[in-house]
Design a protein around this motif. Structure first.
Motif, short mmCIF file in Angstrom:
data_model
loop_
_atom_site.label_atom_id
_atom_site.label_comp_id
_atom_site.label_asym_id
_atom_site.label_seq_id
_atom_site.Cartn_x
_atom_site.Cartn_y
_atom_site.Cartn_z
N ASP A 269 158.47 16.08 40.51
CA ASP A 269 158.22 15.64 42.02
C ASP A 269 159.48 14.68 42.29
OD1 ASP A 269 155.49 15.78 41.75
OD2 ASP A 269 154.91 13.92 40.69
N GLY A 270 160.17 14.22 41.54
CA GLY A 270 161.51 13.63 41.93
C GLY A 270 162.31 14.48 42.73
N LEU A 271 162.71 15.94 42.22
CA LEU A 271 163.44 16.84 42.55
C LEU A 271 162.91 17.18 43.76
CD1 LEU A 271 165.79 18.91 42.65
CD2 LEU A 271 164.27 20.30 41.15
N SER A 272 161.50 17.31 44.15
CA SER A 272 160.85 17.85 45.21
C SER A 272 161.24 16.69 46.36
CB SER A 272 159.37 17.98 45.33
OG SER A 272 159.07 19.08 44.40
N ALA A 273 161.13 15.51 46.16
CA ALA A 273 161.19 14.51 46.97
C ALA A 273 162.63 14.36 47.50
CB ALA A 273 160.86 13.02 46.37
N ARG B 134 162.58 29.23 44.78
CA ARG B 134 161.35 28.94 44.73
C ARG B 134 160.81 27.47 44.83
NH1 ARG B 134 159.11 32.33 39.58
NH2 ARG B 134 159.55 34.68 40.44
N VAL B 135 161.94 26.67 44.30
CA VAL B 135 161.55 25.10 44.72
C VAL B 135 161.89 24.73 46.26
CG1 VAL B 135 162.71 22.99 44.22
CG2 VAL B 135 162.36 24.50 42.35
N THR B 136 162.83 25.51 46.89
CA THR B 136 163.28 25.41 48.14
C THR B 136 162.19 25.91 49.07
OG1 THR B 136 165.60 25.62 47.54
CG2 THR B 136 165.01 25.91 49.96
N ARG B 137 161.57 26.94 48.85
CA ARG B 137 160.66 27.42 49.62
C ARG B 137 159.33 26.50 49.40
NH1 ARG B 137 158.65 33.48 49.52
NH2 ARG B 137 158.02 33.37 47.31
N HIS B 138 158.80 26.03 48.38
CA HIS B 138 157.78 25.30 48.10
C HIS B 138 157.85 23.89 48.79
CE1 HIS B 138 154.58 23.64 45.80
NE2 HIS B 138 154.87 22.39 45.95
N VAL B 139 159.39 23.53 48.70
CA VAL B 139 159.33 22.19 49.49
C VAL B 139 159.61 22.19 50.85
CG1 VAL B 139 160.97 20.15 49.76
CG2 VAL B 139 160.59 21.06 47.37
N ALA B 140 160.03 23.16 51.43
CA ALA B 140 160.22 23.69 52.78
C ALA B 140 158.91 23.73 53.42
CB ALA B 140 161.07 24.69 53.25
N ARG C 281 175.74 41.33 52.55
CA ARG C 281 174.56 40.24 52.70
C ARG C 281 173.36 40.77 52.89
NH1 ARG C 281 173.10 36.70 57.43
NH2 ARG C 281 171.83 35.25 56.46
N TYR C 282 172.46 40.78 52.09
CA TYR C 282 171.12 41.35 52.35
C TYR C 282 170.26 40.01 52.25
CZ TYR C 282 172.60 46.19 51.83
OH TYR C 282 173.07 47.33 52.12
N ALA C 283 169.37 39.74 53.42
CA ALA C 283 168.41 38.64 53.20
C ALA C 283 167.16 38.98 54.02
CB ALA C 283 169.25 37.76 54.12
N PHE C 284 166.18 38.29 53.77
CA PHE C 284 164.91 38.42 54.43
C PHE C 284 164.43 37.12 54.96
CE2 PHE C 284 164.07 38.32 49.93
CZ PHE C 284 162.98 37.39 49.91
N ALA C 285 163.62 37.06 56.15
CA ALA C 285 163.40 35.88 56.83
C ALA C 285 161.95 35.49 56.92
CB ALA C 285 163.86 36.06 58.33
N ASP C 286 161.84 34.31 57.01
CA ASP C 286 160.29 33.53 56.95
C ASP C 286 160.49 32.35 57.92
OD1 ASP C 286 157.59 33.33 56.88
OD2 ASP C 286 157.49 33.85 54.69
N ARG C 287 159.31 31.88 57.94
CA ARG C 287 158.94 30.40 58.72
C ARG C 287 158.69 29.29 57.49
NH1 ARG C 287 161.35 30.59 63.49
NH2 ARG C 287 160.88 28.06 63.97
N THR C 288 159.08 28.15 57.62
CA THR C 288 158.54 27.17 56.78
C THR C 288 157.08 26.84 56.88
OG1 THR C 288 159.26 25.29 58.39
CG2 THR C 288 160.92 26.08 56.52
#
Length: 796
Positions: A175-179, A212-218, A282-289
């Motif tokens: 929870d602290g990292l997410s906040a 995964r943390v970044t996507r979850h929080v975003a 540089r290989y990447a794939f896109a999404d939206r939050t």
């Protein structure tokens, strides 16, 4: 309803605090203006952003954006605090170079969502901010993964110290990292992170968990913003996909970083080790939050063995996997399904066939397909790890005699390297190695090849005999010093660097000796630098032609040198991308009054219907103007087009499609006077992919362009060679005709080396109709094979 309202007020308050954050930074950082946009990049380690995300960060910085980069992990697995500080010092130097300003920073500890975070703001460019959470790191190849324990098992972690004196450690739970991360992400108009949709150890566990943390929080931000995910380790074996100028700049930035974190940069200026391989990609794939997705999304992959040019194949239920010609069929699609294991356990995934949904097990020394059971140790694999695939019994999967095999994981060669996609460097047909020409004026052909230098972005040019075994001679050295503390680009001005130039060989002054032409971007246009042959070396570069801004290397599919005017001197053809479709063909010829000066390019053809990915080959007849053959691949078929030279103009003929057996991704082509000096024959090399089980076999076919037939005919078979490791040329000189192969010799690989082996030359004497004689080994050449490979065309 009431709790939702409270969360909305709380989230809005956090977002407002974050938006005000830049306005109240100490000192000169108050000048930061984020009106153009705010990029927040969240990665695990202090080189992930530089190796895998940039140049995307540099581009936003150049466009006036504020950039915040968040490093979750301090140092590396088991590192002491001194190494954490070393990596941060390296990161500061790299970002200062990225911004082009002195390496001077404002450092402080700031409170974000109740947690102290170490902040570094670039004094001369306060739009650049680095945030260091300094969490402990996990191991790249198995072992404790603290971030996994925090995120998946709700453990509490203690950071490295926040103060230089070793004080002020911070506790984080999920929870602290997410906040904290949510407050940092709140002002972002764009988010970059790593790849959440894979399993260890295809990519570093810290990479995956950070993403995964970044996507979850975003997804909790309550807004729609683009979020871009970057693939990390596997890209080292994929085709380079960054423009030359961006690669050159990125090498400077990364080399500055590694001048501190490692104290040397040799691997950065090459493509023989993973760090160097990642730089040009540089290989990447896109999404939206605002699009809710699980923490992990499974994507099918292929397992491609470059040495065999084959894919792992599932023949059917209950049957053992095999190697087979790559077709893209469901039988060659696989999943690495994560298993329930303690974070850091190496046997963490099941190898599952997409077509059969069965798992591959290792029993009694054999592989077998069977019903999946996640608790069965015989089905627990260590997935792709820097190219190696470990079976449940810790053998390494590979290829031998054209068949799938397993063996102990020591002293391995490239036959045990795998890629996660069929589209790899091994079948990147844009690549070139040696050029061939009579550089000494002795009626004898030589191989001219370029080697990267490892102490900077320069290169060495060697000439090697194609008639006998003899040491190659150094004909030219382009030494470009690298200064890790510089803010200016290493390759600025008229410096010639390996990654930002292209090479041509031809007799441009008409003296009977082949000269070297180097093509580079300059003054908004293109510079052609002529290095005249002195018979035993190339002279210093002279500016042969500077074009207008209408001609740019990043718009030119290919440069071709040949005598297009029948003047006894080579001209340069520029195949430039049109604004609508196809290519424009321009020719720059030597001036009649000055052999060492070129004339402005003249438009010879508007080839609107010519595919942009063509490979242009020279079609020559003694005493006549050279013409062209364009080879391309589209819709799974290989084709060629004749381009006639009518003097000051060219005419594009009809496109002829070759039989389906010639798969575009697996055909290497060259031209040769196979049936006599004035004959023109297309020579096609393909890997032998039937079920004969022969190891290292290449099929050679010829297509006589002067004949009525348009179908290639089998001409020869080459044994004990890997198709991915050879580059063909056909030569005819006073020693006769021969098929020449510039090739890689296989060698034992180090843990973090993508490829191994030295370059070598082989000569196959040719009789009429390409009746090849016994191979003549002309010996190994200095340096590494991977360092002689360069991109010759923009698209394939």
């Amino acid at each position: 309803m009431r709790s939702s309202a409270i969360r909305l007020v709380r989230d809005s308050f956090v977002a407002c605090l974050a938006l005000l954050f830049f306005a109240f930074l100490p000192g000169s950082a108050r000048a930061a203006d984020c009106g153009a946009g705010t990029l927040v990049t969240v990665v695990a380690h202090l080189d992930d952003d530089l190796l895998f995300v940039d140049p995307a960060i540099s581009e936003r910085l150049d466009a006036g954006w504020c950039i915040t980069t968040v490093h979750l992990i301090g140092g590396a697995n088991g590192a002491d605090f001194a190494y954490v500080q070393t990596r941060e010092r390296a990161s500061r130097l790299a970002y200062a170079r990225m911004a082009g300003v002195p390496d001077e920073w404002l450092e402080s500890n700031v409170t974000i969502a109740g947690k102290l975070v170490h902040q570094m703001v670039l004094k001369a460019s306060p739009r650049v901010r680095l945030l260091e959470l300094r969490l402990p790191g996990g191991a790249v190849r198995g072992g404790r993964v603290p971030l996994g324990l925090l995120w998946e098992q709700r453990a509490t972690l203690l950071t490295y110290p926040l103060n230089a004196d070793g004080s002020a450690r911070v506790k984080y739970d999920r929870d602290g990292l997410s906040a904290t991360l949510k407050a940092i992400l709140a002002p972002a108009t764009l988010i970059y992170t790593l790849n959440p949709d894979t399993v260890p150890f295809i990519e570093h566990p810290d990479h995956i968990l950070t993403a995964r943390v970044t996507r979850h929080v975003a997804q909790t931000l309550g807004k729609s913003a683009p979020i871009i995910y970057h693939v990390t380790y596997p890209t080292g074996s994929w085709p380079g996909n960054l423009p030359a100028a961006e690669v050159q700049r990125k090498r400077d930035i990364v080399a500055s970083y590694f001048s501190i974190d490692g104290s040397e940069s040799s691997h950065v200026f090459g493509e023989f080790q993973w760090d160097g391989n990642w730089i040009s990609r540089r290989y990447a794939f896109a999404d939206r939050t605002d699009r809710r997705v699980p923490d992990f999304v499974s994507h099918p992959i292929q397992l491609f063995n470059a040495a065999a040019s084959r894919c792992l194949n599932a023949p059917g239920p209950g049957r053992a996997p095999t190697l087979a010609a790559c077709t893209g069929s469901p039988a060659q699609q696989w999943r690495w399904d994560p298993l329930t294991v303690y974070p850091g356990n190496t046997r963490n995934a099941a190898l599952v066939s997409v077509e059969t949904s069965q798992c591959i097990a290792e029993r009694d020394g054999y592989l077998v397909a069977e019903t999946c059971d996640q608790w069965d140790v015989a089905q627990r694999w260590t997935p792709w790890d820097f190219g190696l695939v470990y079976t449940p019994m810790r053998h390494c999967l590979g290829e031998n005699d054209g068949k799938l095999t397993m063996r102990g994981c020591t002293a391995l060669t490239t036959r045990y390297r795998w890629a996660t996609t069929q589209h790899t460097q091994a079948n990147d047909l844009r690549l070139a190695t040696a050029m061939v020409g009579d550089v000494a004026g002795s009626s004898e052909q030589s191989a001219v090849y370029v080697q990267r230098q490892h102490d900077g972005p320069g290169f060495n040019v060697y000439a090697a005999s194609l008639a006998k075994v003899s040491p190659p001679a150094l004909w030219y050295a382009s030494v470009v010093p690298f200064d890790p503390l510089a803010t200016a680009a290493s390759c600025a001005g008229d410096k010639l660097c390996f990654d930002s130039v292209r090479f041509l060989l031809g007799d441009f002054d008409g003296d009977g000796k082949a000269d070297l032409m180097i093509v580079a971007a300059r003054e908004g246009g293109t510079a052609f630098w002529l290095l005249r042959s002195a018979g035993d070396h190339f002279e210093a570069p002279r500016l042969w032609l500077q074009t207008s801004t209408a001609f740019k290397p990043d718009l030119t599919q290919q440069y071709v040198a040949a005598d297009f005017t029948a003047a006894g001197r080579a001209s340069v053809l520029i195949a430039q991308k049109r604004a609508d479709s196809g290519l424009d063909l321009w020719v720059a010829s030597p001036q009649k009054s000055a052999a060492s000066v070129g004339s402005a390019p003249a438009l010879w053809a508007q080839a609107r219907n010519l595919p942009r990915n063509v490979n242009l080959l020279v079609r020559e007849t003694a005493g006549s103007r050279a013409s062209l053959i364009a080879v391309d691949g589209a819709n799974g078929r290989l084709a060629f087009t004749s381009i006639a030279n009518e003097g000051a103009r060219m005419t594009v003929g009809e496109r002829t499609v070759l039989p389906a057996s010639f798969v575009p991704d697996f055909v290497k082509v060259t031209m040769g006077a196979v049936h006599g000096r004035d004959s023109n024959t297309l020579i096609l090399l393909t890997p032998h992919l039937d079920e004969s089980g022969e190891e290292g076999t290449i099929d050679v076919a010829t297509l006589d362009l002067s004949g009525a037939t348009s179908a290639p005919v089998p001409a020869a078979t080459l044994h004990d060679l890997s198709w991915s490791d050879v580059f063909p040329q056909f030569v005819r000189d006073r020693h006769g005709a021969a098929l020449m192969l510039f090739r890689r010799t296989d060698a034992t690989l180090g843990d973090f080396y993508f490829t191994g082996g030295a370059p070598a030359l082989s000569r196959y004497p040719s009789g009429n109709g390409l009746a090849l004689g016994e191979a003549q080994d002309l010996g190994k050449l200095p340096g590494l094979f991977s360092e002689t490979v360069r991109i010759d065309r923009l698209a394939q």
